[in-house]
Design a protein around this motif. Structure first.
Motif, PDB file in Angstrom:
ATOM      1  N   UNK B 119       0.738  -1.075  -0.131  1.00 51.17           N
ATOM      2  CA  UNK B 119       0.090   0.033  -0.016  1.00 51.17           C
ATOM      3  C   UNK B 119       0.782   1.383  -0.147  1.00 51.17           C
ATOM      4  N   UNK B 120       0.520   2.324  -0.760  1.00 49.72           N
ATOM      5  CA  UNK B 120       1.244   3.589  -0.936  1.00 49.72           C
ATOM      6  C   UNK B 120       1.300   4.297   0.679  1.00 49.72           C
ATOM      7  N   UNK B 121       0.123   3.946   1.209  1.00 47.52           N
ATOM      8  CA  UNK B 121      -0.052   4.652   2.452  1.00 47.52           C
ATOM      9  C   UNK B 121       1.063   4.094   3.485  1.00 47.52           C
ATOM     10  N   UNK B 122       1.322   2.891   3.260  1.00 52.42           N
ATOM     11  CA  UNK B 122       2.058   2.153   4.328  1.00 52.42           C
ATOM     12  C   UNK B 122       3.694   2.787   4.010  1.00 52.42           C
ATOM     13  N   UNK B 123       3.921   2.873   2.468  1.00 54.44           N
ATOM     14  CA  UNK B 123       5.229   3.605   2.201  1.00 54.44           C
ATOM     15  C   UNK B 123       5.387   5.059   2.771  1.00 54.44           C
ATOM     16  N   UNK B 124       4.163   5.678   2.691  1.00 62.36           N
ATOM     17  CA  UNK B 124       4.292   6.931   3.078  1.00 62.36           C
ATOM     18  C   UNK B 124       4.518   7.188   4.791  1.00 62.36           C
ATOM     19  N   UNK B 125       3.913   6.133   5.383  1.00 63.45           N
ATOM     20  CA  UNK B 125       3.708   6.078   6.802  1.00 63.45           C
ATOM     21  C   UNK B 125       5.102   5.711   7.450  1.00 63.45           C
ATOM     22  N   UNK B 126       5.747   4.810   6.707  1.00 63.47           N
ATOM     23  CA  UNK B 126       7.017   4.368   7.438  1.00 63.47           C
ATOM     24  C   UNK B 126       8.246   5.357   6.929  1.00 63.47           C
ATOM     25  N   UNK B 127       8.014   6.025   5.771  1.00 62.77           N
ATOM     26  CA  UNK B 127       9.119   6.742   5.244  1.00 62.77           C
ATOM     27  C   UNK B 127       8.912   8.197   6.129  1.00 62.77           C
ATOM     28  N   UNK B 128       7.878   8.587   6.435  1.00 58.67           N
ATOM     29  CA  UNK B 128       7.859   9.857   7.343  1.00 58.67           C
ATOM     30  C   UNK B 128       8.249   9.317   8.692  1.00 58.67           C
ATOM     31  N   UNK B 129       7.589   8.527   9.157  1.00 56.31           N
ATOM     32  CA  UNK B 129       7.910   8.146  10.663  1.00 56.31           C
ATOM     33  C   UNK B 129       9.592   8.092  10.763  1.00 56.31           C
ATOM     34  N   UNK B 130      10.142   7.415   9.751  1.00 59.69           N
ATOM     35  CA  UNK B 130      11.686   7.236   9.997  1.00 59.69           C
ATOM     36  C   UNK B 130      12.502   8.395   9.827  1.00 59.69           C
ATOM     37  N   UNK B 131      12.085   9.097   8.711  1.00 57.16           N
ATOM     38  CA  UNK B 131      12.794  10.292   8.550  1.00 57.16           C
ATOM     39  C   UNK B 131      12.493  11.267   9.810  1.00 57.16           C
ATOM     40  N   UNK B 132      11.298  11.270  10.353  1.00 60.36           N
ATOM     41  CA  UNK B 132      10.998  12.065  11.760  1.00 60.36           C
ATOM     42  C   UNK B 132      11.816  11.492  12.651  1.00 60.36           C
ATOM     43  N   UNK B 133      12.034  10.135  12.797  1.00 59.62           N
ATOM     44  CA  UNK B 133      12.923   9.547  13.967  1.00 59.62           C
ATOM     45  C   UNK B 133      14.313  10.076  13.890  1.00 59.62           C
ATOM     46  N   UNK B 180      11.718  20.487  15.337  1.00 61.17           N
ATOM     47  CA  UNK B 180      10.447  20.931  14.665  1.00 61.17           C
ATOM     48  C   UNK B 180      10.240  19.971  13.293  1.00 61.17           C
ATOM     49  N   UNK B 181      11.253  19.954  12.637  1.00 60.84           N
ATOM     50  CA  UNK B 181      11.327  19.037  11.387  1.00 60.84           C
ATOM     51  C   UNK B 181      10.785  17.651  11.665  1.00 60.84           C
ATOM     52  N   UNK B 182      11.235  17.177  12.847  1.00 55.35           N
ATOM     53  CA  UNK B 182      11.137  15.736  13.267  1.00 55.35           C
ATOM     54  C   UNK B 182       9.586  15.671  13.580  1.00 55.35           C
ATOM     55  N   UNK B 183       9.045  16.484  14.244  1.00 53.52           N
ATOM     56  CA  UNK B 183       7.868  16.612  14.882  1.00 53.52           C
ATOM     57  C   UNK B 183       6.702  16.667  13.557  1.00 53.52           C
ATOM     58  N   UNK B 184       7.016  17.551  12.790  1.00 50.18           N
ATOM     59  CA  UNK B 184       6.254  17.663  11.544  1.00 50.18           C
ATOM     60  C   UNK B 184       6.235  16.288  10.709  1.00 50.18           C
ATOM     61  N   UNK B 185       7.296  15.694  10.393  1.00 54.24           N
ATOM     62  CA  UNK B 185       7.261  14.537   9.948  1.00 54.24           C
ATOM     63  C   UNK B 185       6.542  13.313  10.756  1.00 54.24           C
ATOM     64  N   UNK B 186       6.732  13.371  12.034  1.00 54.87           N
ATOM     65  CA  UNK B 186       6.137  12.291  12.795  1.00 54.87           C
ATOM     66  C   UNK B 186       4.793  12.587  12.665  1.00 54.87           C
ATOM     67  N   UNK B 187       4.273  13.679  12.732  1.00 55.93           N
ATOM     68  CA  UNK B 187       2.881  13.995  12.557  1.00 55.93           C
ATOM     69  C   UNK B 187       2.369  13.370  11.415  1.00 55.93           C
ATOM     70  N   UNK B 188       3.028  13.835  10.304  1.00 57.47           N
ATOM     71  CA  UNK B 188       2.482  13.200   9.006  1.00 57.47           C
ATOM     72  C   UNK B 188       2.457  11.743   9.146  1.00 57.47           C
ATOM     73  N   UNK B 189       3.601  11.109   9.582  1.00 63.38           N
ATOM     74  CA  UNK B 189       3.844   9.732   9.748  1.00 63.38           C
ATOM     75  C   UNK B 189       2.472   9.041  10.235  1.00 63.38           C
TER      76      UNK B 189
END
Lengths: 447, 269
Positions: B119-133, B180-189
């Motif tokens: 699922x593309x949603x999963x790709x987005x979820x994982x990518x955002x979360x990990x970039x945020x982290x 701030x960047x991490x938080x935004x990415x995590x929120x998106x994730x």
């Protein structure tokens, strides 16, 4: 004839007399005195101020025995760098010139002078420019002073092939030592050390507000440094308000009453204190009260007073830093040690550069230049002939090949005939060095 | 391939450390080049994995860690390019290297391919979360550097680190940027995660331990950012919070997988 750079060193009187007859050799000579050899009274008498310096340089250049010359005169040193084929006479002429020009007897300062010849002169100018010979090792001004002395020499056309090359190498070495050893990286004065600390806390000092409490040389110097770093508003608090107003005007700041200090703590970032007060001028409680309204912006206290003005316990508060005079001294002691280490590495770089300069200087002679020129031409013509020969190889007989080689050799000889004759004639001429340097440059013989 | 990546990250760590000690530009350039090379290799590794299995390789603990390490390297390179905070390499490079060493020691179990992973949603979820982290990891590193530098200044005996680390102000504001960047990415994730959960399990939120802990982490950073903006929390306290925050992130990422079970657990092999 070769003109080797001689290793000799000594006072004006002990120049080796056996060399008087070898007048054709061009020597690099340095005559000077500095803060180590002469007291300030003598340096004052011998130094030239900016206006006199032009005339002095022209005077030196007019001396018969002097070929090229450069004059460096600062409050810590007077250095005359020159080239001459009559070393001893030139040194004597320079000493007399300095005496006449400054109207003091030569005997008064003769024993304070040092005379360096050849390699030692080169080493000396390298060391001076790299600030290895300075009172405060690693200070940056001296290089600028030598640069402007050289600029002046180029304007007055008193420098030639040798000094041009020497000075360019000097600037190169000095810059290299500065960047590679980091000799000037850390402050060795109290006021600079304070600024360096401030920069580690605040990053850029632009716009940071400063409060000066009391007055004093070191404190005022620190404020001046801060202004140069484009600090923001300057406030001055003094027990005598009038004195404060005077200082504030000088710094383009604003005077405040002593009682206003606690209020001012809310706004300022850097506090420099230097009063004669026997008690603390700023107490811990006063700072603690303002921390909230400061929203954790850092606060840096520089306490230069003895007895101290700032309660040392303030250092324990969050985002608040206190340095007293002993702390600052501790910082610079460490930096001074580092500079000494850096100076040792600097000496090594100087030695390297001296050797390289000697190689150039020694090559600046007729025989090595002709040899180098011939070798270069032979290499190039041979290579081209060989290439053509290989292209034609299947069609060529062994006689043809031989003819090719003969032609190559003949070309070299024909082309070199005129230059060789001219260079050989230059021996003993005044413009020999220029001619050789030009030849080496035109054919890129130095790389 | 993994070995080569480790070698690059490891060598980059050495180069950054040499830069810290000797302060020679060459070491720094070597550090950047090696880390970039490591990141490139790593990216190829992950992309080939994706190509073979048809989805992002994040369904085992091993793959997930590897993906995380890649994000640390990538985000750091971006950050370095933008902010030129060179010394942070001594934190990011070894973090990537150490994680990859752990990855190489774990057995390569291949979990059965699950259709829900495509699922593309999963790709987005994982990518955002990990970039945020990864950003939050950098913030933690900056927090540590801040505390080291502050200690040097407070002790009034500035030494080795004082000279080599940037100013407190710089460390503090860079840390804030990362948070701030991490938080935004995590929120998106988290948001994409919710959407994905709705698509797969039919509900946004199912009180899975990982979800709960993610929520806690998110709240923690939200509070931290609020305090900074509203009350001017900065300096020492902000630095400590950045470290605590990242510890929570690590627990959410690793601890929950190891000690609690839930539907995220299925991906941790």
């Amino acid at each position: 004839m070769a003109a080797p750079m001689r290793k000799s060193n000594g006072s004006a009187r002990s120049v080796d007399r056996t060399r008087e007859d070898m007048t054709a050799k061009l020597d690099i000579i340095l005559v000077g005195l500095n803060h180590k050899t002469a007291s300030v009274e003598i340096r004052e008498c011998l130094g030239f101020n900016d206006e006199d310096q032009d005339a002095a340089l022209e005077g030196l250049n007019a001396l018969d025995t002097v070929r090229e010359v450069l004059l460096v005169s600062t409050c810590n040193r007077v250095e005359v760098l020159l080239t001459s084929t009559a070393t001893e006479a030139a040194v004597e002429a320079v000493v007399e010139f300095l005496a006449d020009e400054n109207r003091i007897p030569a005997e008064d300062f003769r024993d304070k002078l040092y005379v360096h010849i050849g390699e030692n002169a080169v080493r000396h100018i390298f060391r001076v420019a790299a600030s290895l010979d300075s009172m405060v090792v690693g200070e940056p001004q001296i290089l600028g002073q030598i640069k402007s002395a050289y600029y002046q020499a180029t304007l007055k056309k008193t420098s030639g092939v040798i000094l041009n090359r020497l000075l360019h190498k000097t600037f190169f070495v000095a810059k290299r030592i500065r960047t590679e050893t980091g000799i000037g990286d850390h402050a060795v004065s109290i006021s600079y050390a304070a600024i360096e600390l401030a920069r580690k806390i605040f990053g850029e000092l632009e716009g940071r507000r400063v409060l000066l409490i009391g007055a004093g040389e070191m404190a005022e110097l620190a404020v001046e440094h801060l202004i140069r770093q484009r600090a923001g508003d300057i406030f001055v608090a003094n027990r005598t308000f009038e004195r404060g107003v005077g200082l504030a005007t000088r710094f383009g700041g604003r005077a405040i009453k002593f009682e206003e200090i606690p209020e001012a703590l809310k706004d300022v970032d850097i506090i420099i204190s230097s009063t004669g007060s026997p008690d603390y001028v700023v107490a811990r409680g006063q700072v603690k009260k303002v921390l909230r309204s400061r929203r954790s912006r850092p606060l840096f206290f520089i306490d230069i007073a003895v007895p101290r003005d700032i309660d040392p316990d303030i250092n324990r508060l969050n985002n608040t830093y206190v340095y007293d005079i002993d702390d600052l001294k501790g910082v610079i002691e460490e930096n001074i040690e580092d500079r000494q280490q850096a100076a040792l590495r600097g000496e090594r770089l100087v030695d390297e550069a001296v050797i390289r300069f000697r190689q150039w200087y020694e090559s600046l002679d007729v025989v090595p230049t002709i040899v180098a020129l011939r070798r270069q031409l032979e290499e190039k013509i041979r290579a081209e002939a060989e290439r053509t020969r290989q292209k034609l190889a299947p069609k060529l007989s062994s006689e043809d090949t031989e003819a090719f080689e003969k032609m190559a050799q003949a070309l070299v000889n024909k082309i070199l005939h005129e230059p060789t004759t001219i260079l050989k004639k230059a021996e003993g001429h005044d413009n020999k060095a220029t001619l050789l340097a030009t030849t080496r440059k035109l054919f890129k013989l130095d790389d | 391939m993994i070995l080569l990546t480790i070698v690059c990250y490891g060598a980059s760590t050495a180069a950054y450390t040499a830069f810290l000690v000797r302060q020679k530009k060459t070491f720094y350039h070597a550090g950047v080049a090696l880390l970039s090379a490591g990141f490139g290799l790593h990216l190829i590794l992950v992309l080939t994995g994706t190509f073979h299995s048809g989805h992002l390789p994040v369904n085992t603990m091993r793959d997930t860690l590897s993906f995380g390490a890649m994000c640390v390297a990538g985000v750091f390179l971006l950050f370095q390019y933008r902010y030129r905070l060179k010394v942070l390499g001594v934190f990011a490079a070894p973090l990537a290297a150490a994680t990859m060493v752990i990855v190489s020691l774990m057995p390569a179990t291949s979990a059965p391919a699950q259709p829900i992973l495509k699922s593309l949603w999963l790709v987005a979820h994982v990518t955002f979360i990990f970039m945020g982290e990864a950003s939050l990891a950098l913030a933690c590193g900056l927090g540590i550097l801040y505390l080291v530098q502050e200690k040097a200044i407070k002790s009034r005996k500035p030494g080795f680190f004082f000279r080599r680390l940037p100013s407190l102000d710089r460390l503090d504001s860079a840390g804030q940027t990362c948070i701030l960047a991490g938080f935004v990415l995590m929120t998106l994730g988290l948001a994409t995660g919710l959407v994905y959960a709705k698509a797969v399990w039919g509900r946004f939120w199912s009180w899975d331990p990982k979800e709960v802990w993610s929520g806690i982490t998110w709240m923690l950073y939200a509070v931290l950012i609020h305090e900074r903006l509203a009350l001017g929390w900065r300096g020492r306290r902000a630095a400590i919070m950045a470290i605590v925050g990242f510890a929570t992130v690590l627990f959410t990422f690793l601890g929950v997988n190891l000690f609690m079970s839930g539907h995220h657990g299925a991906f941790s092999g």
